[in-house]
Design a protein around this motif. Structure first.
Motif, short mmCIF file in Angstrom:
data_model
loop_
_atom_site.label_atom_id
_atom_site.label_comp_id
_atom_site.label_asym_id
_atom_site.label_seq_id
_atom_site.Cartn_x
_atom_site.Cartn_y
_atom_site.Cartn_z
N PRO A 56 22.97 110.14 138.80
CA PRO A 56 21.82 110.15 139.70
C PRO A 56 20.67 111.01 139.20
O PRO A 56 19.66 111.13 139.88
CB PRO A 56 22.40 110.72 141.00
CG PRO A 56 23.43 111.70 140.52
CD PRO A 56 24.02 111.06 139.27
N THR A 57 20.80 111.58 138.00
CA THR A 57 19.74 112.43 137.46
C THR A 57 18.43 111.67 137.34
O THR A 57 17.36 112.22 137.66
CB THR A 57 20.17 113.02 136.10
OG1 THR A 57 21.41 113.71 136.25
CG2 THR A 57 19.12 113.95 135.54
N ARG A 58 18.49 110.42 136.92
CA ARG A 58 17.27 109.61 136.77
C ARG A 58 16.54 109.49 138.11
O ARG A 58 15.33 109.69 138.20
CB ARG A 58 17.61 108.23 136.23
CG ARG A 58 16.40 107.34 136.08
CD ARG A 58 16.70 105.91 135.70
NE ARG A 58 17.88 105.77 134.87
CZ ARG A 58 18.63 104.68 134.82
NH1 ARG A 58 18.34 103.63 135.54
NH2 ARG A 58 19.69 104.62 134.05
N ARG A 59 17.27 109.14 139.14
CA ARG A 59 16.66 108.97 140.46
C ARG A 59 16.11 110.29 140.98
O ARG A 59 14.96 110.36 141.44
CB ARG A 59 17.69 108.40 141.44
CG ARG A 59 17.09 108.06 142.79
CD ARG A 59 18.15 107.74 143.83
NE ARG A 59 19.00 108.90 144.05
CZ ARG A 59 20.33 108.90 143.92
NH1 ARG A 59 20.98 107.80 143.61
NH2 ARG A 59 21.03 109.99 144.13
N ASN A 60 16.89 111.34 140.91
CA ASN A 60 16.45 112.64 141.43
C ASN A 60 15.24 113.18 140.69
O ASN A 60 14.29 113.67 141.30
CB ASN A 60 17.60 113.65 141.39
CG ASN A 60 18.72 113.27 142.34
OD1 ASN A 60 18.53 112.51 143.28
ND2 ASN A 60 19.90 113.79 142.07
N PHE A 61 15.26 113.08 139.36
CA PHE A 61 14.12 113.55 138.56
C PHE A 61 12.86 112.80 138.94
O PHE A 61 11.79 113.40 139.13
CB PHE A 61 14.40 113.39 137.06
CG PHE A 61 13.18 113.66 136.22
CD1 PHE A 61 12.79 114.95 135.94
CD2 PHE A 61 12.39 112.61 135.76
CE1 PHE A 61 11.65 115.20 135.19
CE2 PHE A 61 11.25 112.84 135.01
CZ PHE A 61 10.88 114.14 134.72
N ASN A 62 12.96 111.48 139.06
CA ASN A 62 11.77 110.67 139.35
C ASN A 62 11.26 110.86 140.76
O ASN A 62 10.05 110.76 141.00
CB ASN A 62 12.04 109.21 139.02
CG ASN A 62 11.91 108.98 137.54
OD1 ASN A 62 10.83 108.99 137.00
ND2 ASN A 62 13.04 108.80 136.87
N ALA A 63 12.13 111.17 141.71
CA ALA A 63 11.68 111.49 143.07
C ALA A 63 10.85 112.78 143.04
O ALA A 63 9.79 112.86 143.67
CB ALA A 63 12.87 111.63 144.01
N ILE A 64 11.32 113.75 142.29
CA ILE A 64 10.58 115.02 142.16
C ILE A 64 9.28 114.80 141.39
O ILE A 64 8.22 115.33 141.74
CB ILE A 64 11.46 116.09 141.49
CG1 ILE A 64 12.64 116.43 142.41
CG2 ILE A 64 10.65 117.33 141.13
CD1 ILE A 64 13.75 117.21 141.73
N PHE A 65 9.34 113.98 140.34
CA PHE A 65 8.17 113.69 139.51
C PHE A 65 7.06 113.02 140.31
O PHE A 65 5.89 113.41 140.24
CB PHE A 65 8.61 112.82 138.33
CG PHE A 65 7.55 112.57 137.30
CD1 PHE A 65 6.93 113.62 136.64
CD2 PHE A 65 7.19 111.28 136.97
CE1 PHE A 65 5.96 113.38 135.68
CE2 PHE A 65 6.23 111.02 136.01
CZ PHE A 65 5.61 112.08 135.36
N VAL A 66 7.40 112.01 141.11
CA VAL A 66 6.38 111.32 141.90
C VAL A 66 5.83 112.23 143.00
O VAL A 66 4.66 112.14 143.36
CB VAL A 66 6.88 109.96 142.45
CG1 VAL A 66 7.86 110.12 143.59
CG2 VAL A 66 5.72 109.08 142.87
N ALA A 67 6.66 113.13 143.52
CA ALA A 67 6.16 114.09 144.51
C ALA A 67 5.11 115.00 143.88
O ALA A 67 4.05 115.25 144.47
CB ALA A 67 7.32 114.92 145.07
N GLY A 68 5.38 115.46 142.67
CA GLY A 68 4.40 116.30 141.97
C GLY A 68 3.11 115.56 141.65
O GLY A 68 2.02 116.13 141.72
#
Length: 143
Positions: free
Chosen positions: A32-44
């Motif tokens: 799930p690292t891909r999903r979690n990283f990208n959720a944080i990335f789009v928030a930023g």
């Protein structure tokens, strides 16, 4: 009234190539690292336009986008929706506001292209491109 800058072929091809590279690299990251990283990335990414020329409205978008990005911690589709929201904000800035990069007048348009293309991948569940390619390969049979 704001006059949007003229667009050239490179304003389309550059972001499209960047989106392809992004998807290929992200495909290498395991879930799930891909999903979690990208959720944080789009928030930023929701904060990049603060002081972008729309006054107090600049504060409303990150507040809404943060909620959608948070939901992205559980679903690639919410990450895709957040990227589409960001792409919409890019269009408004390209047409009426300040460019994301002041030294590149077409940068908001390029950001819109990139965001919309990766959003398609996320809306499709962000499949691993390498795994997808392997599923389409035809097994070789011995003669």
């Amino acid at each position: 009234m704001h006059n949007p800058p003229l667009l050239h072929v490179s304003d389309y091809l550059g972001p499209a190539a960047g989106a392809i590279v992004f998807v290929l690299i992200m495909s290498l990251v395991k879930e799930p690292t891909r999903r979690n990283f990208n959720a944080i990335f789009v928030a930023g990414a929701s904060g990049v336009y603060l002081s972008g020329g729309f006054g107090p409205w600049e504060l409303l978008y990150p507040a809404v986008a943060s909620v959608v990005a948070y939901l992205g911690l559980r679903s690639h589709r919410f990450i895709g929706i957040a990227w589409l929201m960001h792409a919409s904000w890019d269009v408004l800035h390209h047409l009426y506001g300040n460019a994301i990069w002041p030294f590149m007048p077409t940068s908001s348009f390029g950001c819109m292209m990139f965001d919309a293309l990766i959003a398609i991948w996320f809306l499709g569940g962000a499949p691993s491109i390498t795994r997808l390619a392997q599923s389409f390969s035809v097994p070789h049979t011995a003669r």
